[in-house]
Scaffold this active site. Structure first.
Site, PDB file in Angstrom:
ATOM      1  N   THR A 127      -8.892  -0.497   2.070  1.00  0.00           N
ATOM      2  CA  THR A 127      -9.582  -1.521   1.289  1.00  0.00           C
ATOM      3  C   THR A 127     -10.855  -2.020   1.981  1.00  0.00           C
ATOM      4  OG1 THR A 127      -7.442  -2.201   0.443  1.00  0.00           O
ATOM      5  CG2 THR A 127      -9.244  -3.756   0.132  1.00  0.00           C
ATOM      6  N   GLY A 137       1.212  -1.868  -2.017  1.00  0.00           N
ATOM      7  CA  GLY A 137      -0.030  -1.126  -2.219  1.00  0.00           C
ATOM      8  C   GLY A 137      -0.667  -0.672  -0.922  1.00  0.00           C
ATOM      9  N   LEU A 138      -0.171  -1.175   0.207  1.00  0.00           N
ATOM     10  CA  LEU A 138      -0.534  -0.694   1.533  1.00  0.00           C
ATOM     11  C   LEU A 138      -2.028  -0.741   1.819  1.00  0.00           C
ATOM     12  CD1 LEU A 138       1.727   2.504   1.592  1.00  0.00           C
ATOM     13  CD2 LEU A 138       2.358   0.200   2.248  1.00  0.00           C
ATOM     14  N   CYS A 139      -2.783  -1.591   1.146  1.00  0.00           N
ATOM     15  CA  CYS A 139      -4.219  -1.723   1.424  1.00  0.00           C
ATOM     16  C   CYS A 139      -4.948  -0.394   1.292  1.00  0.00           C
ATOM     17  CB  CYS A 139      -4.453  -2.291   2.824  1.00  0.00           C
ATOM     18  SG  CYS A 139      -4.908  -4.007   2.805  1.00  0.00           S
ATOM     19  N   ASN A 140      -4.531   0.428   0.366  1.00  0.00           N
ATOM     20  CA  ASN A 140      -5.204   1.702   0.200  1.00  0.00           C
ATOM     21  C   ASN A 140      -5.302   2.031  -1.290  1.00  0.00           C
ATOM     22  OD1 ASN A 140      -5.756   4.596   0.140  1.00  0.00           O
ATOM     23  ND2 ASN A 140      -5.474   4.459   2.344  1.00  0.00           N
TER      24      ASN A 140
END
Ligand code: PLP
Length: 792
Positions: free
Chosen positions: A123, A383-386
């Site tokens: 992100t 969402g794992l910042c990706n």
């Protein structure tokens, strides 16, 4: 040392260096690496043994800091084989700050800059596009390859920057490092995000032909401590950052402010121009200890890389081979097609996946997390910042993501992560320097224990309420065994006396969840899930005194009082005057205007019991849905239509029969039975005592659609004070690990959640009890212990 010996060495080292890993399985290394005991000791010794000053004067203490910072800067460059003649290192707060520094500088160029980034970007890399004049997200490696071959079109008119992660923070895939050199030859600037890579892999900038212009990293991901990041800049790309306009203390040699505006930026070193203000000196000095202790404990990053790669291969192949009884796979793994777990240059020690039941339906990651929590396993989900990686792996289109957003899905929230049967996030298990084979095996057994369905049917079959050949079916011979209200949300319940008719309102039993305890800083309502000690707070509804009295089940340390009370009437003088009306508080994710009690005695009592700054608040009369509606099931889980909540809130009802059946299963496996109070129901219904063996009907409530409560003496409405209430069943109650809090002692244990998860899971969720509300149109009802219950 061979691989097995090294693993055993790490296993032993954990006991001395990482006491926080005792009995814990930590599989969230991509987030941060845990600091070791030796590191903190070395740092402490350094701090206590030396006087370090602010590095801006000629004093010895100040000079000592200046020298240390210089040394550490060099040590770090060497850590990445970066020749100090060719590279400079800029200290930043974290990798994100390094990325932002580059973007902020590039936007000052005359026609701004063009920005290209890879789908797998974190992100923090994606956000750069908002500063670029034009931008493009590359969806595939092939697209990048084609673009490089064609000489980087789109970018002829202005400065161009291409950014990508060296390792995806989502699934650990390692991207080709040769793109940087090839793009340089085409006149493109490159930014390599090495934050995820370097925790388990060396990174060498020795070859100037292939090194990126800008490399960002998070140092805490290697060492655990200190919390710092770094931006490594090629000196021959320094020009690109020199248009930055802002200057601050530390970055200029001279500033004229009066009559004329002029300044001269420092010119000796690039880092001097970019490090605004006082450096985090003590953190930087701590890096010295970090680098040396890391070396003593692990040797090289290469060694860590080898070890973690071995573990990841084992985790990947074990998860991949798990099959349900009907041969359906248990795990859907999101491995990039370009990567192989046996090849460290293409894959890091991370496995991203979702779990499926035997019918191929996705299991909610919330459920996985709850059970992992009970077993002391740390994993990351969501969402794992990706964003790009998730979107492509889960095949989500933009409209679906926007729709999920409008239906309430938020990063890090507790909302359902399976929407219309499709997952919106994933599970990430990532291994680090001190992970061991035992961690991998523990996690694989955990998945097997809870999510592998041996028989071809699901472990939990809907109950077909077995009607018995008695005159009146036993399932219909039900009565109310006990009534409990929970005056303060998440605190202990208060038993309604046996001979008392109790009012039921559309929002629940009278006085139920009338109050809550909120965090003094955030105004978020506290929950037992995070603060188990709330179970020790025992509210008493004292009608003769007109008070809600709050006592604590255990002696309180340093307490000046053993009990507090507030009037049952909503006396306006009790509430904070600053908030004439009410304070916005947050209850289970909903914003609610509650009124906060102002008396310091109340907050100091509650704060000392719970060990967190908090105080009491009262809900407004109009706030109806104050129950834990997050746990409410949907009436039909297939369609996932949320229940309408307009003006009703549920009463939670469980049956004694189900508690008995569950306890039987728990005891059969050597566990300890749990009391009915564990389930925090408002109404416990029961069948007649002394039924012939085998005639109890556990889980009969699963199939109820409505309940009629009538006075056992007279029946419907015959006496004025007689009981009568008609309930509809809103749905089954979804359960979480809050069940593991012993309501007597506030200690946490594994039961009954572990057994429930194995025997009462349907559609990936764990169910026990049902939610009720007064039937439509009913404004009021009365219930009493002993009342007859007729279920439909
Ligand atoms: C962790 C991480 C980041 C963000 O790092 P911060 O130090 O939190 O700014 C960026 N990119 C990747 C690949 C990461 O793993």
């Amino acid at each position: 040392m061979d691989a097995t010996q090294y693993d055993a060495y790490i296993e032993r080292m954990r006991e001395t260096e990482y006491p926080m890993l005792k009995d814990a399985t930590y599989l969230d290394h991509a987030g941060t690496t845990l600091y070791s005991k030796s590191l903190l000791e070395a740092f402490t010794a350094d701090m206590l043994g030396n006087l370090y000053g602010n590095p801006h004067s000629a004093s010895q203490a100040s000079q000592r800091s200046t020298h240390q910072v210089q040394d550490v800067r060099l040590q770090l460059l060497r850590f990445f084989d970066a020749n100090p003649d060719d590279f400079d290192l800029v200290f930043v707060a974290n990798a994100t700050a390094g990325i932002k520094l580059v973007a902020d500088a590039l936007r000052e160029h005359d026609s701004g800059f063009w920005y290209g980034y890879h789908r797998d970007a974190h992100t923090s890399l994606v956000g750069v596009r908002e500063l670029a004049k034009e931008h493009h997200c590359f969806a595939e490696d092939e697209e990048v390859e084609d673009w490089i071959r064609n000489g980087g079109q789109d970018t002829q008119t202005r400065l161009g920057l291409f950014a990508y992660p060296a390792q995806s923070n989502m699934n650990g895939r390692r991207l080709p490092l040769d793109w940087c050199g090839r793009l340089r030859n085409k006149g493109m600037l490159t930014l390599l995000d090495a934050a995820a890579l370097i925790s388990t892999s060396p990174l060498s900038l020795a070859d100037l032909d292939t090194a990126p212009d800008f490399t960002v990293l998070s140092l805490y991901k290697i060492f655990g401590f200190p919390d710092l990041g770094a931006l490594i800049v090629r000196k021959d790309a320094a020009w690109a950052l020199q248009k930055r306009r802002y200057f601050g203390g530390g970055t200029v040699d001279m500033v004229v402010s009066l009559k004329e505006q002029w300044h001269a930026v420092k010119s000796t070193h690039l880092h001097e121009q970019l490090e605004d203000g006082t450096l985090p000196v003590h953190s930087i000095i701590a890096l010295k200890s970090a680098i040396s202790v890391h070396h003593d404990l692990f040797g090289t990053l290469e060694r860590i890389s080898e070890h973690t790669s071995l573990l990841a291969g084992r985790l990947y192949s074990s998860l991949k081979s798990l099959r349900h009884g009907n041969d359906e796979p248990v795990c859907q793994i999101y491995k990039d097609k370009a990567s192989t777990y046996s090849d460290r240059s293409t894959q890091g020690p991370v496995v991203a996946f979702n779990l499926c039941d035997a019918k191929g339906h996705m299991v909610s990651n919330l459920e996985v997390e709850k059970l992992a929590h009970v077993r002391n396993i740390s994993i990351r989900t969501g969402g794992l910042c990706n964003p790009g990686g998730i979107q492509s792996a889960l095949d989500l289109s933009p409209w679906q993501m926007k729709k999920n957003f409008s239906s309430g899905q938020r990063c890090g929230s507790e909302n359902d992560d399976v929407i219309n049967g499709q997952p919106t996030g994933m599970i990430r298990a990532s291994l680090g320097a001190m992970s061991t084979i035992k961690d991998v095996d523990t996690f694989v057994s955990f998945v097997k224990e809870f999510f592998l369905e041996e028989a071809s049917d699901t472990p939990y079959k809907r109950t077909d309420s077995p009607l018995l050949s008695l005159d009146v079916p036993v399932s219909e011979q039900l009565h109310i065994e006990s009534l409990t209200v929970y005056p303060i949300k998440s605190c202990a319940g208060w038993q309604v006396p046996a001979n008392t008719s109790w009012e039921v309102q559309p929002q629940g039993l009278a006085w139920d969840r009338e109050w809550c305890i909120i965090h003094s800083g955030t105004s978020v309502a506290l929950s037992q899930k995070k603060y188990p000690r709330m179970a020790l707070l025992r509210p008493i509804l004292d009608f003769s005194a007109g008070l809600l009295r709050i006592t604590c089940a255990v002696p309180i340390k340093d307490a000046t009082t053993t009990e507090i009370s507030v009037p049952l009437s909503a006396d306006p003088r009790c509430f904070t005057s600053s908030s004439k009306t009410s304070t916005p508080t947050n209850v289970c994710g909903d914003n609610v205007a509650a009124r906060v009690y102002s008396c310091p005695k109340i907050s100091s009592f509650l704060s000392s019991v719970l060990g967190v700054p908090c105080t009491l608040a009262r809900f407004p009369a109009s706030f109806a849905s104050r129950h834990a509606k997050a746990h409410l099931s949907t009436s039909n889980s297939k369609t996932s239509t949320p229940l309408a909540f307009s003006n009703e809130s549920p009463v939670l009802c469980i049956s004694r029969m189900s508690v008995n059946a569950l306890n039987k299963t728990i005891k059969a496996k050597g566990g300890t039975a749990v009391p009915a109070s564990t389930f925090r129901a408002n109404i416990v219904v029961s069948q007649p005592l002394h039924l012939p063996p085998g005639t109890e009907t556990p889980y009969v409530e699963d199939s109820w659609t409505s309940l009629a409560i009538t006075d056992k003496r007279g029946g419907a409405g015959q006496q004025n004070d007689g009981s009568k209430a008609d309930f509809k069943v809103l749905g089954k109650c979804r359960r979480c690990h809050m069940l593991c809090v012993d309501q007597q002692t506030a200690e946490t244990r594994q039961e009954p959640f572990v057994t429930l998860a194995k025997t009462r899971r349907e559609d990936g969720k764990v169910w026990f009890g049902v939610h009720l509300a007064l039937s439509k149109g009913e404004k009021k009802g009365w219930v009493r212990v002993g009342d007859q219950v007729t279920a439909m």
